[in-house]
Design an enzyme around this catalytic site. Sequence first.
Site, short mmCIF file in Angstrom:
data_model
loop_
_atom_site.label_atom_id
_atom_site.label_comp_id
_atom_site.label_asym_id
_atom_site.label_seq_id
_atom_site.Cartn_x
_atom_site.Cartn_y
_atom_site.Cartn_z
N CYS A 3 -10.64 -0.32 3.92
CA CYS A 3 -9.47 -0.32 3.57
C CYS A 3 -8.85 1.04 3.21
O CYS A 3 -9.44 1.68 2.60
CB CYS A 3 -9.23 -1.27 2.25
SG CYS A 3 -7.69 -1.34 1.42
N LEU A 4 -7.53 1.21 3.59
CA LEU A 4 -7.03 2.63 3.62
C LEU A 4 -6.52 2.82 2.18
O LEU A 4 -6.68 4.29 1.69
CB LEU A 4 -5.57 2.75 4.50
CG LEU A 4 -6.00 2.68 6.02
CD1 LEU A 4 -4.63 2.65 6.65
CD2 LEU A 4 -6.61 3.88 6.43
N HIS A 19 -3.23 -8.10 0.24
CA HIS A 19 -2.41 -6.97 -0.27
C HIS A 19 -1.19 -7.12 -0.91
O HIS A 19 -0.80 -7.01 -2.07
CB HIS A 19 -2.45 -5.79 0.73
CG HIS A 19 -3.34 -5.03 0.85
ND1 HIS A 19 -4.16 -4.24 -0.32
CD2 HIS A 19 -4.13 -4.45 1.88
CE1 HIS A 19 -4.95 -3.61 0.17
NE2 HIS A 19 -4.86 -3.58 1.50
N GLN A 36 0.64 -1.13 -0.22
CA GLN A 36 0.06 -0.12 -0.06
C GLN A 36 0.73 1.26 -0.06
O GLN A 36 0.30 2.39 -0.35
CB GLN A 36 -0.74 0.05 1.19
CG GLN A 36 -1.92 -1.17 1.25
CD GLN A 36 -2.94 -1.19 2.20
OE1 GLN A 36 -2.51 -1.76 3.52
NE2 GLN A 36 -3.91 -0.46 2.48
N GLU A 43 -4.39 -8.28 4.98
CA GLU A 43 -3.13 -7.66 4.48
C GLU A 43 -2.19 -8.69 3.45
O GLU A 43 -1.46 -8.35 2.68
CB GLU A 43 -2.15 -7.33 5.69
CG GLU A 43 -3.03 -6.43 6.83
CD GLU A 43 -3.33 -5.34 6.22
OE1 GLU A 43 -3.17 -4.80 5.20
OE2 GLU A 43 -4.13 -4.51 6.78
O1 GNR Z 1 -8.16 -0.11 8.84
C1 GNR Z 1 -8.52 -1.15 8.54
N1 GNR Z 1 -9.61 -1.82 9.06
C2 GNR Z 1 -9.98 -2.95 8.49
C3 GNR Z 1 -11.22 -3.34 9.02
C4 GNR Z 1 -11.73 -4.52 8.75
C5 GNR Z 1 -11.16 -5.50 8.03
C6 GNR Z 1 -9.69 -5.14 7.37
C7 GNR Z 1 -9.37 -3.86 7.85
S1 GNR Z 1 -7.68 -3.63 7.19
C8 GNR Z 1 -7.97 -1.89 7.14
C9 GNR Z 1 -6.49 -1.07 6.78
C10 GNR Z 1 -5.93 -1.62 5.69
O2 GNR Z 1 -6.45 -1.05 4.39
N2 GNR Z 1 -5.19 -2.56 5.56
O3 GNR Z 1 -4.64 -3.06 4.47
NI NI Z 2 -6.40 -2.93 2.78
#
Ligand code: GNR
Ligand code: NI
Length: 168
Positions: free
Chosen positions: A93-94, A139, A51, A136
């Site tokens: 997801c960020l 990703h 990411q 993760e």
């Molecule tokens: O912050 C995050 N919260 C989340 C909530 C539920 C399932 C997975 C996540 S991961 C995410 C941060 C992120 O994008 N990680 O890749």
């Molecule tokens: Ni994510």
Amino acid sequence: MALLKILIFPDPRLRTKAKPVQNIDGSIKELSDDMLETMYEGEGIGLAATQINVHKRIIVVDITKEKTEPQVLINPEIKKIIDPEKRAYSEGCLSVPGFYEELQRPSSVEVSYQDLEGKMNTRVISGLLSVVIQHEIDHLDGKIMVDSLSNLKKEMIRKKLMKTTVGK
Ligand code: GNR
Ligand code: NI
């Protein structure tokens, strides 16, 4: 410490398959510190190196509200499905800011990884930690939360994010 820029869907770099870390040295420790800082700043509970456009198999996680339990997992692998019964969880997801999608994953898995000292660990995880670590590892393999959605829904998310992230 430094804040890193997070790639946003549909950035094609999010599709890169990350390579295993061979040498766990000071630069990996520094990178994981920067990843934790970036994750906390974004109010995330996990972050994969993919990411932040670093294609090495490193993830950071902290599922505590108090943000007191940072964990760094290097070369993480799902070794075994302990409980195959799938649980639905509304994931964020960020890299897909503002969207939440209900995904189904095995509720408990065995994960192996190296820590910052290079030591191999094996743990059985379940609950939110298991959801996040599976998210993760996806990703690191170039997979994103939106992959299981219909093309129509994906297209809607892509358009909205293209609008809000222009010039960023
Ligand atoms: O912050 C995050 N919260 C989340 C909530 C539920 C399932 C997975 C996540 S991961 C995410 C941060 C992120 O994008 N990680 O890749
Ligand atoms: Ni994510």
